[in-house]
Scaffold this motif. Structure first.
Motif, PDB file in Angstrom:
ATOM      1  N   VAL A 118     -11.437  -7.466   2.466  1.00 25.62           N
ATOM      2  CA  VAL A 118     -11.522  -5.956   1.968  1.00 25.62           C
ATOM      3  C   VAL A 118     -11.973  -5.059   2.994  1.00 25.62           C
ATOM      4  O   VAL A 118     -11.517  -3.871   2.925  1.00 25.62           O
ATOM      5  N   SER A 119     -12.844  -5.519   3.907  1.00 30.18           N
ATOM      6  CA  SER A 119     -13.076  -4.450   4.951  1.00 30.18           C
ATOM      7  C   SER A 119     -11.902  -4.080   5.498  1.00 30.18           C
ATOM      8  O   SER A 119     -11.835  -3.012   6.148  1.00 30.18           O
ATOM      9  N   PHE A 120     -10.900  -5.229   6.041  1.00 33.26           N
ATOM     10  CA  PHE A 120      -9.745  -4.727   6.646  1.00 33.26           C
ATOM     11  C   PHE A 120      -8.696  -3.571   5.925  1.00 33.26           C
ATOM     12  O   PHE A 120      -8.395  -2.644   6.507  1.00 33.26           O
ATOM     13  N   ALA A 121      -8.590  -4.029   4.536  1.00 34.36           N
ATOM     14  CA  ALA A 121      -8.072  -2.928   3.843  1.00 34.36           C
ATOM     15  C   ALA A 121      -8.616  -1.624   4.001  1.00 34.36           C
ATOM     16  O   ALA A 121      -8.058  -0.668   3.810  1.00 34.36           O
ATOM     17  N   LEU A 122     -10.054  -1.604   3.881  1.00 31.36           N
ATOM     18  CA  LEU A 122     -10.576  -0.367   3.822  1.00 31.36           C
ATOM     19  C   LEU A 122     -10.667   0.379   5.119  1.00 31.36           C
ATOM     20  O   LEU A 122     -10.472   1.554   5.479  1.00 31.36           O
ATOM     21  N   ALA A 123     -10.453  -0.681   6.385  1.00 31.85           N
ATOM     22  CA  ALA A 123     -10.311  -0.002   7.646  1.00 31.85           C
ATOM     23  C   ALA A 123      -8.936   0.807   7.605  1.00 31.85           C
ATOM     24  O   ALA A 123      -8.938   1.845   8.105  1.00 31.85           O
ATOM     25  N   LEU A 124      -7.961   0.052   6.916  1.00 32.15           N
ATOM     26  CA  LEU A 124      -6.585   0.639   7.189  1.00 32.15           C
ATOM     27  C   LEU A 124      -6.727   1.892   6.483  1.00 32.15           C
ATOM     28  O   LEU A 124      -6.131   2.818   7.097  1.00 32.15           O
ATOM     29  N   MET A 125      -7.508   1.918   5.122  1.00 34.01           N
ATOM     30  CA  MET A 125      -7.420   3.282   4.528  1.00 34.01           C
ATOM     31  C   MET A 125      -8.253   4.308   5.523  1.00 34.01           C
ATOM     32  O   MET A 125      -7.729   5.518   5.440  1.00 34.01           O
ATOM     33  N   PHE A 126      -9.284   3.847   6.026  1.00 34.61           N
ATOM     34  CA  PHE A 126      -9.970   4.730   6.862  1.00 34.61           C
ATOM     35  C   PHE A 126      -9.135   5.578   8.037  1.00 34.61           C
ATOM     36  O   PHE A 126      -9.097   6.507   8.342  1.00 34.61           O
ATOM     37  N   LEU A 127      -8.292   4.570   8.631  1.00 36.88           N
ATOM     38  CA  LEU A 127      -7.369   4.963   9.657  1.00 36.88           C
ATOM     39  C   LEU A 127      -6.321   6.330   8.969  1.00 36.88           C
ATOM     40  O   LEU A 127      -5.882   7.157   9.791  1.00 36.88           O
ATOM     41  N   ILE A 128      -6.026   5.956   7.885  1.00 34.68           N
ATOM     42  CA  ILE A 128      -5.179   7.052   7.426  1.00 34.68           C
ATOM     43  C   ILE A 128      -5.842   8.323   6.968  1.00 34.68           C
ATOM     44  O   ILE A 128      -5.354   9.521   7.333  1.00 34.68           O
ATOM     45  N   GLN A 129      -7.252   8.165   6.462  1.00 34.11           N
ATOM     46  CA  GLN A 129      -7.945   9.312   6.297  1.00 34.11           C
ATOM     47  C   GLN A 129      -8.456   9.917   7.514  1.00 34.11           C
ATOM     48  O   GLN A 129      -8.962  11.163   7.550  1.00 34.11           O
ATOM     49  N   ASP A 130      -8.540   9.040   8.834  1.00 34.12           N
ATOM     50  CA  ASP A 130      -8.790   9.668  10.049  1.00 34.12           C
ATOM     51  C   ASP A 130      -7.614  10.303  11.034  1.00 34.12           C
ATOM     52  O   ASP A 130      -7.892  10.497  11.958  1.00 34.12           O
ATOM     53  N   GLN A 131      -6.652  10.769  10.202  1.00 37.22           N
ATOM     54  CA  GLN A 131      -5.512  11.324  10.676  1.00 37.22           C
ATOM     55  C   GLN A 131      -4.945  10.625  11.904  1.00 37.22           C
ATOM     56  O   GLN A 131      -4.376  11.285  12.653  1.00 37.22           O
ATOM     57  N   VAL A 132      -4.820   9.343  11.733  1.00 32.29           N
ATOM     58  CA  VAL A 132      -4.137   8.712  12.651  1.00 32.29           C
ATOM     59  C   VAL A 132      -2.910   8.849  12.389  1.00 32.29           C
ATOM     60  O   VAL A 132      -2.276   8.897  11.248  1.00 32.29           O
ATOM     61  N   ARG A 133      -1.835   9.041  13.582  1.00 32.28           N
ATOM     62  CA  ARG A 133      -0.491   9.575  13.090  1.00 32.28           C
ATOM     63  C   ARG A 133       0.285   8.536  12.675  1.00 32.28           C
ATOM     64  O   ARG A 133       0.023   7.307  12.832  1.00 32.28           O
ATOM     65  N   THR A 134       0.979   8.820  11.565  1.00 30.63           N
ATOM     66  CA  THR A 134       2.311   7.914  10.834  1.00 30.63           C
ATOM     67  C   THR A 134       2.708   6.938  11.735  1.00 30.63           C
ATOM     68  O   THR A 134       3.072   5.785  11.519  1.00 30.63           O
ATOM     69  N   GLU A 135       3.222   7.642  12.907  1.00 30.10           N
ATOM     70  CA  GLU A 135       4.139   6.962  13.898  1.00 30.10           C
ATOM     71  C   GLU A 135       3.290   5.804  14.575  1.00 30.10           C
ATOM     72  O   GLU A 135       3.974   4.794  14.764  1.00 30.10           O
ATOM     73  N   THR A 136       1.912   5.896  14.734  1.00 27.53           N
ATOM     74  CA  THR A 136       1.295   4.760  15.164  1.00 27.53           C
ATOM     75  C   THR A 136       1.208   3.707  14.090  1.00 27.53           C
ATOM     76  O   THR A 136       1.370   2.400  14.503  1.00 27.53           O
ATOM     77  N   PHE A 137       1.273   4.028  13.021  1.00 26.46           N
ATOM     78  CA  PHE A 137       1.179   2.800  12.055  1.00 26.46           C
ATOM     79  C   PHE A 137       2.495   2.304  12.095  1.00 26.46           C
ATOM     80  O   PHE A 137       2.809   1.048  11.831  1.00 26.46           O
ATOM     81  N   LEU A 138       3.639   3.087  12.330  1.00 26.60           N
ATOM     82  CA  LEU A 138       4.981   2.435  12.364  1.00 26.60           C
ATOM     83  C   LEU A 138       5.005   1.441  13.482  1.00 26.60           C
ATOM     84  O   LEU A 138       5.373   0.215  13.311  1.00 26.60           O
ATOM     85  N   ALA A 139       4.425   1.977  14.635  1.00 22.00           N
ATOM     86  CA  ALA A 139       4.329   0.836  15.818  1.00 22.00           C
ATOM     87  C   ALA A 139       3.747  -0.415  15.479  1.00 22.00           C
ATOM     88  O   ALA A 139       4.135  -1.580  15.821  1.00 22.00           O
ATOM     89  N   ALA A 140       2.442  -0.200  14.916  1.00 26.02           N
ATOM     90  CA  ALA A 140       1.632  -1.252  14.540  1.00 26.02           C
ATOM     91  C   ALA A 140       2.288  -2.200  13.587  1.00 26.02           C
ATOM     92  O   ALA A 140       2.464  -3.484  13.942  1.00 26.02           O
ATOM     93  N   THR A 141       3.057  -1.762  12.464  1.00 26.49           N
ATOM     94  CA  THR A 141       3.658  -2.436  11.564  1.00 26.49           C
ATOM     95  C   THR A 141       4.891  -3.199  12.198  1.00 26.49           C
ATOM     96  O   THR A 141       5.038  -4.530  12.007  1.00 26.49           O
ATOM     97  N   SER A 142       5.647  -2.453  12.897  1.00 32.08           N
ATOM     98  CA  SER A 142       6.557  -3.053  13.619  1.00 32.08           C
ATOM     99  C   SER A 142       6.218  -4.012  14.768  1.00 32.08           C
ATOM    100  O   SER A 142       7.074  -5.271  14.733  1.00 32.08           O
ATOM    101  N   GLY A 143       5.069  -3.769  15.264  1.00 33.06           N
ATOM    102  CA  GLY A 143       4.609  -4.983  16.242  1.00 33.06           C
ATOM    103  C   GLY A 143       4.335  -6.397  15.449  1.00 33.06           C
ATOM    104  O   GLY A 143       4.563  -7.430  15.844  1.00 33.06           O
ATOM    105  N   LEU A 144       3.790  -6.147  14.385  1.00 36.79           N
ATOM    106  CA  LEU A 144       3.209  -7.243  13.450  1.00 36.79           C
ATOM    107  C   LEU A 144       4.330  -7.911  13.090  1.00 36.79           C
ATOM    108  O   LEU A 144       4.506  -9.283  13.058  1.00 36.79           O
ATOM    109  N   VAL A 145       5.397  -7.142  12.460  1.00 35.80           N
ATOM    110  CA  VAL A 145       6.692  -8.014  11.849  1.00 35.80           C
ATOM    111  C   VAL A 145       7.432  -8.438  12.873  1.00 35.80           C
ATOM    112  O   VAL A 145       7.887  -9.625  12.901  1.00 35.80           O
ATOM    113  N   ALA A 146       7.425  -7.811  14.142  1.00 36.73           N
ATOM    114  CA  ALA A 146       8.258  -8.432  15.214  1.00 36.73           C
ATOM    115  C   ALA A 146       7.535  -9.683  15.702  1.00 36.73           C
ATOM    116  O   ALA A 146       8.134 -10.860  16.179  1.00 36.73           O
TER     117      ALA A 146
END
Lengths: 478, 483
Positions: free
Chosen positions: A197-225
């Motif tokens: 739950v803390s992890f899910a909340l941390a992800l939501m925080f990063l969305i609310q904290d104006q982390v760029r969408t492209e940074t999420f793209l990089a993180a997701t791609s990195g995980l998937v890769a």
């Protein structure tokens, strides 16, 4: 009719509440999901009624799967269009699934005469149950309604994975017959769920904290890769993919030596997954290129490449399911043809399905970021909630380690033997201890703390799955 | 180096040792070291052979030299742990006096500077100081708090607090951690573990320790009986051993131990650890049928090398036992110590001096041949000799560990779920002579939620002031403020 969104700011604590009013025409998804659920529930019901036994564990679990699936569809629908009604029905479906899940777990508890924690199947049964419980709790208590968007796909994944695992009630070996074990495992599950739950909340925080969408793209791609890198490591010299062989009659893997399962090669699939790996690495590469050379114009291309990567992932999964479902294949270790089954590769399958799920979540963010930002609690609230959930997780982890040590002491005469699982549980504990010190004494707030929570959960995942499958040790039971 | 410079250097080291930053760095280093210990094969657990296969000789030599093949017992790991313990002790010693002052000498009456700077405060206008104080007191009492009167006659203020002990929570947690470490050290230095295997009716006072040395016990332990129970599918359900403790030949304790339930005597614990066959025969029950008169049968219980009479003229005894019979070349061998294909050789002796050798194969009765012995034999029951394997552990420090665990659970609950909250209520008047009730509050954590609570409390006091008329009585539990 358009969807009018209205934001009420205020409340004494400065909490942001969002009220979205939606017209009656936005109920298509509701109708579709209900119809699909009804159909899925009724079709087997006729055959079950003829057969007699209705409340078997398999049926209960099937029902739970249908309801969790419906809840997942509705939560995702809510995240996409923000229809308030979806959430209410999604909660109701989660409740229904939770009740059936409880019955299934209770049934197994009754049959086995002990809590359902003895093997991976039973652990998943309990983990999914805890996940549903936490979803309902967080939604009700803290009003974080989109939490189901993350947790329900995980629940569906868990139940699907359970279908692949040997599910017969196995008696407990003597070392596991202890109340302390049950306490230990219960605490571990609650603790790890709180970490999730803390992890899910941390992800939501990063969305609310104006982390760029492209940074999420990089993180997701990195995980998937990373996941596909793991899968592609099964590449065989002949261009095939090595998977474990499966003894269909006994329902388990075939071992040629202690700890060495017989492998078979699915021809052509090695190249297929090499292709998938390249496809999912492309958006990451484009992103890095764009950032390195400061070419913003390349970023949309990274997103497009991501879509293509998702499509290729879908092909990979389909090809894998078709090939690995059944059939006889050659083995590099022995002459002749051997059967395999999807049950032989639960972790390859989980890897593929979860990377597709992660990609879909990213797409949701990419398309509906503004709506998501309106629906999520404020960054400040989320930051506090992360701290609170770790405040729940940390004592649970501490007591979990203590209960495990006490059990080991009663069983082996040693409360600490530095086996890998123990050691990694300690590392998890150290990471969260670090977080708490940073936050309490050095006043870490915001993004750094959220990233810390994410790292903490990554360590939890490694402790839970990685240690079991990569490092040998005493915890070889599950 | 003169004494001043060395003193400064010492101070510097001291400061570095007790800083939180050092603590965090040590946590990270310990985490990394522990992870390394799970990734590289470790010495005591892994066979030397497997290590030699896994790493090439030069790498292995370096790993050994750096302690990387036994991370958790290497000097640098112990040093890291010691430094962390030192850091916790020094950091706690530095901060503890403040917390202790908080605990023993509560700040009862706020001074002007405190009143001016406290972030959470509000003023409510009143007509009369005593009336305001009493209204506040009633509100606090109704909420279950105990307001305390502070001051001298006519100059009263209120002090209200809850969970002052929460200020000590971090010290409880860190002390419990030190207690656990201390227990671990005690066990590391004075504790030992060993193993002993006993056959039925065997007794010993010698234990082989893990490090290969022999440990003499001040008493003797005897195995009276042991066994295994199975589930219907054949997997083991339970192992048990009946143990007796003897001191100077006297029985002092008896206990049936099983996995998860050890015998404890004089701080030593005996754990059921393994159970197995010794590959020898304990008891054989055979049905002997007279070759000449099939109606004459005898059931005989045979023990190794002990002759049993079948009739006045004939005796039989077991002369050889092979648990898992196989013939390799021309020799009889056994494949394992388990009775998978037992073979028994009997010697039948007659008073006339004739002897016959009989081979029995319970799994393959057709292969049994009695030659022209006066009896034929059928195996009815075969009991194997067994041993029970016991782990022996001496851990004098474990009680410190468990006490530490309990204390840590308690400390963490205090840390996360106990908030030290304080309220001060002081009647004040401004330069125009207008009276007001100054209410200040502070909480040790969860400040946002506390803010909401503070606001609600203010509402309650205002309501109370509006509703009720005062009674001008000074309560008896008033205390005088300390100077």
């Amino acid at each position: 009719m358009s969807c009018g969104a209205e934001v009420h700011k205020g409340g004494i604590m400065g909490r942001t509440t969002t009220v979205i009013e939606v017209g009656p025409t936005r109920n298509t998804l509701l109708v579709l999901v209900s119809l699909a659920a009804l159909l899925l529930l009724l079709t087997p019901l006729f055959s079950v009624l003829q057969g007699g036994a209705v409340f078997t564990e398999a049926n209960l679990l099937y029902g739970a799967l249908v309801f969790y699936g419906a809840a997942m569809a509705l939560y995702l629908g809510f995240a996409l269009v923000g229809n308030e009604r979806y959430v209410r029905f999604a909660s109701a479906a989660t409740w229904a699934g939770f009740v059936l899940n409880t019955l299934a777990a209770g049934h197994r508890w009754y049959i086995a005469g002990r809590p359902p924690f003895a093997n991976l199947y039973e652990m998943l049964l309990s983990v999914v149950w805890t996940l549903a419980l936490l979803t309902l709790f967080v939604e009700r208590r803290y009003g974080v309604r989109v939490i189901g968007t993350v947790t329900m796909p995980l629940a569906v994944l868990g139940v699907l994975l359970m279908q692949l695992m040997p599910s017969e009630v196995r008696p407990l070996v003597p070392a596991l017959q202890s109340t302390w074990l049950h306490i230990h495992v219960t605490l571990a599950m609650l603790g790890y769920a709180a970490c999730a739950v803390s992890f899910a909340l941390a992800l939501m925080f990063l969305i609310q904290d104006q982390v760029r969408t492209e940074t999420f793209l990089a993180a997701t791609s990195g995980l998937v890769a990373t996941i596909y890198l793991g899968i592609a490591s099964r590449f065989d010299a002949s261009g095939g993919l090595r998977v474990a062989a499966w003894d269909v009659n006994a329902g388990r893997e075939i071992f040629i030596a202690r700890g060495e399962p017989l492998m078979v090669v699915l021809p052509g699939l090695g190249w297929m997954f090499f292709l998938v790996l390249v496809a999912v690495l492309t958006p990451l590469g484009l992103y890095l290129w764009a950032v390195w050379n400061k070419q913003e114009s390349l970023l949309p291309w990274a997103n497009r490449a991501f879509l293509i990567g998702l499509l290729v992932q879908g092909f990979g999964l389909a090809a894998f399911v078709l090939r690995a479902r059944e059939g006889m294949y050659a083995s590099p270790q022995a002459a002749g043809l051997f059967p395999t089954s999807l049950s032989a590769s639960p972790f390859l399958l989980t890897g593929m399905v979860s990377s597709i799920a992660a990609s879909l979540l990213y797409l949701l963010l990419w398309w509906r970021r503004e709506a998501l930002e309106r629906m999520l609690p404020s960054a400040e609230t989320l930051d506090r909630l992360i701290y609170k959930s770790i405040g729940i997780a940390f004592p649970l982890l501490t007591l979990m380690i203590a209960a495990g040590a006490y059990w080991a002491n009663r069983t082996w005469g040693s409360y600490w033997s530095w086996d890998p699982k123990e050691t990694w549980a300690l590392i998890t504990w150290l990471v969260y201890a670090g977080y708490l010190h940073m936050r309490i004494t050095r006043g870490w707030r915001g993004r750094r703390a959220a990233l810390f929570a994410i790292v903490g959960f990554a360590v939890v995942l490694f402790t839970f799955f990685g240690v079991t499958y990569l490092l040998p040790g005493l915890h070889a039971y599950a | 180096m003169d004494s001043k410079a060395s003193y400064a250097l010492l101070q510097e080291i001291f400061r570095a040792l007790r800083s939180i930053r050092t603590g965090i760095i040590l946590l990270i280093l310990l985490g990394l070291a522990s992870a390394t210990g799970t990734l590289i094969l470790q010495r005591p657990l892994t066979d030397p052979e497997r290590l030699e296969n896994a790493y090439d000789p030069e790498t292995l030599a370096w790993l050994d030299r750096l302690g990387l093949t036994d991370v958790f017992h290497s000097w640098w790991f112990v040093a890291l742990m010691t430094l962390l313990a030192l850091n916790i002790i020094l950091a706690s010693l530095e901060r503890f006096p403040t917390a202790w002052r908080f605990f023993t000498r509560p700040y009862l009456r706020p001074g002007p500077h405190f009143q001016a700077t406290l972030p959470l405060q509000e003023e409510i206008s009143i007509r009369n100081a005593e009336m305001g104080l009493q209204a506040a007191e009633r509100v606090f009492r109704r909420l279950g708090w105990k307001p305390q009167r502070v001051g001298k006659n006519g100059d009263w203020s209120l002090y209200i607090e809850r969970h002052r002990v929460a200020r000590l929570a971090p010290y409880v947690v860190h002390a419990s951690l030190l207690l656990i470490l201390a227990g671990g050290i005690v066990d590391g230095v004075w504790g030992w573990r060993g193993f002993v295997a006993l056959r039925q009716n065997e007794q010993t006072n010698r234990i082989e320790r893990r490090d290969g040395t022999e440990q003499l016990l001040p008493f003797t332990i005897r195995c009276d009986d042991a066994g295994q129970e199975n589930y219907p599918d054949g997997t083991p359900r339970r192992w048990w051993t009946n143990l007796t403790v003897l001191e100077d030949g006297r029985e002092v304790l008896r206990k049936e131990i099983e996995v998860n339930d050890p015998l404890v005597y004089r701080g030593l614990r005996f754990f059921q650890s393994s159970y197995g066959s010794t590959g020898t025969l304990a008891k054989l029950t055979v049905l002997a049928t007279a070759a000449q008169a099939p109606q004459h049968t005898v059931t005989a219980e045979l023990f190794p090398d002990r002759p049993v009479a079948l009739d006045e003229a004939t005796t039989v005894r077991v002369t050889a036992f092979v648990p898992d019979f196989i013939v390799v070349g021309n020799q009889i061998r056994t494949r394992s110590q388990e009775p998978n294909n037992p073979a028994i050789q009997l010697l039948v002796e007659s008073t006339s001096g004739d002897t016959w050798k009989v081979w029995l194969f319970p799994r393959f009765p057709d292969f049994s041949h009695s030659g022209n012995a006066p009896y034929t034999f059928q195996v009815r029951d075969l009991q194997m000799g067994y041993f029970t394997g016991l782990q022996v552990a001496y851990e004098p420090g474990q009680w410190a560990v468990w006490a530490g665990c309990l204390l840590m659970g308690l400390g963490l609950l205090m840390t996360f779920y106990m908030v030290h909250t304080r309220f001060w209520v002081v009647p004040v008047s401004d330069s125009h002579g207008r009276q007001a009730l100054w209410v200040g509050a502070s909480a040790s954590k969860n400040r946002d939620e506390f803010l909401e609570r503070f606001r609600r409390l203010m509402e309650l006091i205002r309501d109370e002031l509006a509703r009720q008329q005062p009674q001008a009585v000074v309560p008896e539990d008033a205390v005088v403020v300390r100077s």
